[in-house]
Design a protein around this motif. Structure first.
Motif, PDB file in Angstrom:
ATOM      1  N   SER A 125       3.844 -17.690  -2.768  1.00  0.00           N
ATOM      2  CA  SER A 125       2.561 -17.040  -1.964  1.00  0.00           C
ATOM      3  C   SER A 125       1.658 -16.297  -3.011  1.00  0.00           C
ATOM      4  O   SER A 125       1.798 -15.073  -3.152  1.00  0.00           O
ATOM      5  N   PRO A 126       0.751 -16.884  -3.732  1.00  0.00           N
ATOM      6  CA  PRO A 126       0.048 -16.517  -4.792  1.00  0.00           C
ATOM      7  C   PRO A 126      -0.810 -15.312  -4.144  1.00  0.00           C
ATOM      8  O   PRO A 126      -1.286 -14.180  -4.868  1.00  0.00           O
ATOM      9  N   GLU A 127      -1.239 -15.501  -2.859  1.00  0.00           N
ATOM     10  CA  GLU A 127      -2.259 -14.512  -2.231  1.00  0.00           C
ATOM     11  C   GLU A 127      -1.263 -12.906  -1.948  1.00  0.00           C
ATOM     12  O   GLU A 127      -1.938 -12.044  -1.663  1.00  0.00           O
ATOM     13  N   PHE A 128       0.011 -13.066  -2.163  1.00  0.00           N
ATOM     14  CA  PHE A 128       0.910 -11.636  -2.462  1.00  0.00           C
ATOM     15  C   PHE A 128       0.558 -10.979  -3.727  1.00  0.00           C
ATOM     16  O   PHE A 128       0.989 -11.324  -4.482  1.00  0.00           O
ATOM     17  N   ASN A 129      -0.839 -10.397  -3.771  1.00  0.00           N
ATOM     18  CA  ASN A 129      -1.176  -9.951  -5.082  1.00  0.00           C
ATOM     19  C   ASN A 129      -2.033  -8.749  -4.978  1.00  0.00           C
ATOM     20  O   ASN A 129      -2.674  -8.127  -6.014  1.00  0.00           O
ATOM     21  N   ILE A 130      -1.575  -7.657  -4.083  1.00  0.00           N
ATOM     22  CA  ILE A 130      -2.747  -6.571  -3.760  1.00  0.00           C
ATOM     23  C   ILE A 130      -1.688  -5.299  -3.921  1.00  0.00           C
ATOM     24  O   ILE A 130      -0.777  -5.271  -3.257  1.00  0.00           O
ATOM     25  N   CYS A 131      -1.946  -4.232  -4.847  1.00  0.00           N
ATOM     26  CA  CYS A 131      -1.386  -3.006  -4.986  1.00  0.00           C
ATOM     27  C   CYS A 131      -2.479  -1.917  -4.765  1.00  0.00           C
ATOM     28  O   CYS A 131      -3.208  -1.901  -5.659  1.00  0.00           O
ATOM     29  N   SER A 132      -2.425  -1.414  -3.451  1.00  0.00           N
ATOM     30  CA  SER A 132      -3.368  -0.605  -2.922  1.00  0.00           C
ATOM     31  C   SER A 132      -2.870   0.904  -2.985  1.00  0.00           C
ATOM     32  O   SER A 132      -1.974   1.360  -2.123  1.00  0.00           O
ATOM     33  N   TRP A 133      -3.077   1.621  -4.146  1.00  0.00           N
ATOM     34  CA  TRP A 133      -2.997   3.016  -4.367  1.00  0.00           C
ATOM     35  C   TRP A 133      -3.851   3.504  -5.274  1.00  0.00           C
ATOM     36  O   TRP A 133      -4.463   2.995  -6.099  1.00  0.00           O
ATOM     37  N   GLY A 134      -4.123   4.713  -4.835  1.00  0.00           N
ATOM     38  CA  GLY A 134      -5.164   5.691  -5.753  1.00  0.00           C
ATOM     39  C   GLY A 134      -6.321   6.087  -4.728  1.00  0.00           C
ATOM     40  O   GLY A 134      -6.838   5.094  -3.951  1.00  0.00           O
ATOM     41  N   MET A 135      -6.598   7.414  -4.783  1.00  0.00           N
ATOM     42  CA  MET A 135      -7.543   7.996  -4.101  1.00  0.00           C
ATOM     43  C   MET A 135      -8.645   8.686  -4.784  1.00  0.00           C
ATOM     44  O   MET A 135      -8.342   8.781  -6.248  1.00  0.00           O
ATOM     45  N   THR A 136      -9.440   9.560  -4.376  1.00  0.00           N
ATOM     46  CA  THR A 136     -10.330  10.364  -5.228  1.00  0.00           C
ATOM     47  C   THR A 136      -9.378  11.050  -6.251  1.00  0.00           C
ATOM     48  O   THR A 136      -9.911  11.032  -7.553  1.00  0.00           O
ATOM     49  N   ARG A 184       5.708   8.943 -10.796  1.00  0.00           N
ATOM     50  CA  ARG A 184       6.988   8.238 -10.224  1.00  0.00           C
ATOM     51  C   ARG A 184       6.916   7.553  -8.998  1.00  0.00           C
ATOM     52  O   ARG A 184       7.339   6.498  -8.661  1.00  0.00           O
ATOM     53  N   GLU A 185       5.938   8.169  -8.029  1.00  0.00           N
ATOM     54  CA  GLU A 185       5.838   7.628  -6.549  1.00  0.00           C
ATOM     55  C   GLU A 185       5.140   6.323  -6.787  1.00  0.00           C
ATOM     56  O   GLU A 185       5.480   5.258  -6.154  1.00  0.00           O
ATOM     57  N   PHE A 186       4.077   6.407  -7.571  1.00  0.00           N
ATOM     58  CA  PHE A 186       3.283   4.838  -7.788  1.00  0.00           C
ATOM     59  C   PHE A 186       4.291   3.832  -8.463  1.00  0.00           C
ATOM     60  O   PHE A 186       4.005   2.878  -8.142  1.00  0.00           O
ATOM     61  N   THR A 187       4.940   4.508  -9.484  1.00  0.00           N
ATOM     62  CA  THR A 187       5.845   3.565 -10.057  1.00  0.00           C
ATOM     63  C   THR A 187       6.950   2.930  -9.014  1.00  0.00           C
ATOM     64  O   THR A 187       7.168   1.621  -9.157  1.00  0.00           O
ATOM     65  N   ARG A 188       7.587   3.535  -8.231  1.00  0.00           N
ATOM     66  CA  ARG A 188       8.340   3.150  -7.109  1.00  0.00           C
ATOM     67  C   ARG A 188       7.618   2.125  -6.535  1.00  0.00           C
ATOM     68  O   ARG A 188       8.454   1.039  -6.164  1.00  0.00           O
ATOM     69  N   ALA A 189       6.256   2.108  -6.069  1.00  0.00           N
ATOM     70  CA  ALA A 189       5.511   1.355  -5.327  1.00  0.00           C
ATOM     71  C   ALA A 189       5.353   0.149  -5.974  1.00  0.00           C
ATOM     72  O   ALA A 189       5.787  -1.084  -5.410  1.00  0.00           O
ATOM     73  N   PRO A 241      -7.168   7.696 -11.406  1.00  0.00           N
ATOM     74  CA  PRO A 241      -6.751   7.091 -12.859  1.00  0.00           C
ATOM     75  C   PRO A 241      -5.151   7.127 -12.791  1.00  0.00           C
ATOM     76  O   PRO A 241      -4.792   6.147 -13.660  1.00  0.00           O
ATOM     77  N   LEU A 242      -4.361   7.917 -12.252  1.00  0.00           N
ATOM     78  CA  LEU A 242      -2.955   7.562 -12.351  1.00  0.00           C
ATOM     79  C   LEU A 242      -2.312   6.420 -11.797  1.00  0.00           C
ATOM     80  O   LEU A 242      -1.492   5.685 -12.273  1.00  0.00           O
ATOM     81  N   ALA A 243      -3.148   6.052 -10.505  1.00  0.00           N
ATOM     82  CA  ALA A 243      -2.727   4.866  -9.928  1.00  0.00           C
ATOM     83  C   ALA A 243      -3.152   3.632 -10.803  1.00  0.00           C
ATOM     84  O   ALA A 243      -2.100   2.677 -10.698  1.00  0.00           O
ATOM     85  N   LEU A 244      -4.105   3.726 -11.383  1.00  0.00           N
ATOM     86  CA  LEU A 244      -4.507   2.510 -12.171  1.00  0.00           C
ATOM     87  C   LEU A 244      -3.657   2.340 -13.420  1.00  0.00           C
ATOM     88  O   LEU A 244      -3.400   1.080 -14.031  1.00  0.00           O
ATOM     89  N   GLU A 245      -2.845   3.490 -14.042  1.00  0.00           N
ATOM     90  CA  GLU A 245      -2.156   3.255 -15.055  1.00  0.00           C
ATOM     91  C   GLU A 245      -0.870   2.865 -14.336  1.00  0.00           C
ATOM     92  O   GLU A 245       0.251   2.465 -15.085  1.00  0.00           O
ATOM     93  N   SER A 246      -0.623   2.879 -13.167  1.00  0.00           N
ATOM     94  CA  SER A 246       0.869   2.299 -12.406  1.00  0.00           C
ATOM     95  C   SER A 246       0.627   1.326 -11.545  1.00  0.00           C
ATOM     96  O   SER A 246       1.016   0.976 -10.435  1.00  0.00           O
ATOM     97  N   MET A 291       0.882  -1.359   0.087  1.00  0.00           N
ATOM     98  CA  MET A 291       0.201   0.187  -0.157  1.00  0.00           C
ATOM     99  C   MET A 291       0.866   1.259   0.014  1.00  0.00           C
ATOM    100  O   MET A 291       1.822   1.208   0.538  1.00  0.00           O
ATOM    101  N   CYS A 292       0.651   2.355  -0.453  1.00  0.00           N
ATOM    102  CA  CYS A 292       1.328   3.594  -0.619  1.00  0.00           C
ATOM    103  C   CYS A 292       0.383   4.763  -0.836  1.00  0.00           C
ATOM    104  O   CYS A 292      -0.719   4.742  -1.248  1.00  0.00           O
ATOM    105  N   MET A 293       0.751   5.912  -0.577  1.00  0.00           N
ATOM    106  CA  MET A 293       0.064   7.138  -0.557  1.00  0.00           C
ATOM    107  C   MET A 293       0.939   8.048  -1.279  1.00  0.00           C
ATOM    108  O   MET A 293       2.113   8.091  -0.941  1.00  0.00           O
ATOM    109  N   ALA A 294       0.548   8.755  -2.580  1.00  0.00           N
ATOM    110  CA  ALA A 294       1.469   9.538  -3.132  1.00  0.00           C
ATOM    111  C   ALA A 294       1.429  10.855  -2.586  1.00  0.00           C
ATOM    112  O   ALA A 294       0.610  11.304  -1.780  1.00  0.00           O
ATOM    113  N   SER A 295       2.491  11.683  -2.877  1.00  0.00           N
ATOM    114  CA  SER A 295       2.336  13.285  -2.429  1.00  0.00           C
ATOM    115  C   SER A 295       0.942  13.884  -3.016  1.00  0.00           C
ATOM    116  O   SER A 295       0.582  13.561  -3.962  1.00  0.00           O
ATOM    117  N   PHE A 296       0.583  14.982  -2.070  1.00  0.00           N
ATOM    118  CA  PHE A 296      -0.472  15.528  -2.487  1.00  0.00           C
ATOM    119  C   PHE A 296      -0.323  16.865  -3.160  1.00  0.00           C
ATOM    120  O   PHE A 296       0.297  17.623  -2.665  1.00  0.00           O
TER     121      PHE A 296
END
Ligand SMILES: *Cc1c(COP(=O)(O)O)cnc(C)c1O
Length: 202
Positions: free
Chosen positions: A165-176, A145-150, A180-185, A131-136
């Motif tokens: 461990s196939p359950e290691f499969n979640i990338c949680s980033w992107g807020m309101t 760049r920040e999402f890509t780093r994650a 859209p940028l998160a989904l591209e990254s 999980m991560c949060m990008a700069s506001f």
């Protein structure tokens, strides 16, 4: 995932009736209070900064803890997981933003931690991803760049530490404002509050 923090149960109920089943809350007491009033088939995610002394209240039922940001917090979750005989689904929070205020492991510290004996001893933590949060900011390139780093870190960890461990499969980033940028990254779980429920009143 619908981030329902600070919104009343009536608002959650409306989203539930429209089909939403995954809700994210950022304060333990608020989560426990709302859970009482909502149907049992909801998956509750914890997204805030979790204090160690509150871990025990959510471990029995929580579907995912998003922001695990220190080895100490992982150890406490493991301890409570043992106590409640449950492997607790968690995400490791990476600090990729410019802001000092944001929590999380640096990618370097996260690498070291996931290769440590300390980590290997945690039998009651189920790491589901990152999980991560990008700069506001409005700087789209910085956010990207920040999402890509994650995402690069996620790919490294999957290959080097979780290939079995196939359950290691979640990338949680992107807020309101940046989903859209998160989904591209590489994101496959966006955490949306304002766009679903409107502005929060603190
Ligand atoms: C509040 C919050 C969100 C949702 O933010 P919105 O801008 O309202 O979509 C997502 N993730 C975390 C960690 C939050 O604290």
């Amino acid at each position: 995932m619908a981030v329902s923090k600070f919104h009343p149960v009536e608002a959650l109920r409306e989203a539930y009736d429209a089909g939403q089943r995954i809700f994210g809350e950022s304060r333990v007491q608020e989560l426990l209070d709302k859970k009482e009033f909502m149907p049992k088939d909801i998956e509750w995610h914890f997204i805030g900064h979790l204090q160690q002394n509150k871990v025990k209240y959510i471990v029995p039922f929580v579907s995912l803890i998003h922001g695990v940001d220190s080895p100490q917090l992982f150890r406490e979750i493991d301890k409570q997981g043992r106590r409640f005989e449950r492997r607790v689904p968690c995400l490791l929070q990476l600090h990729v933003a410019r802001e000092e205020s944001k929590f999380g492991f640096s990618p370097e510290d996260a690498q070291t931690f996931l290769q440590s004996e300390d980590w290997r001893g945690l039998s009651h933590v189920e790491l589901r991803g990152i999980m991560c949060m990008a700069s506001f900011t409005d700087d789209v390139n910085l956010i990207r760049r920040e999402f890509t780093r994650a995402h690069d870190f996620f790919l490294w960890a999957r290959q080097m530490c979780f290939s079995a461990s196939p359950e290691f499969n979640i990338c949680s980033w992107g807020m309101t404002h940046d989903y859209p940028l998160a989904l591209e990254s590489g994101s496959n779980m966006v955490r949306i509050g304002t766009q679903i429920f409107g502005e929060r009143e603190y």
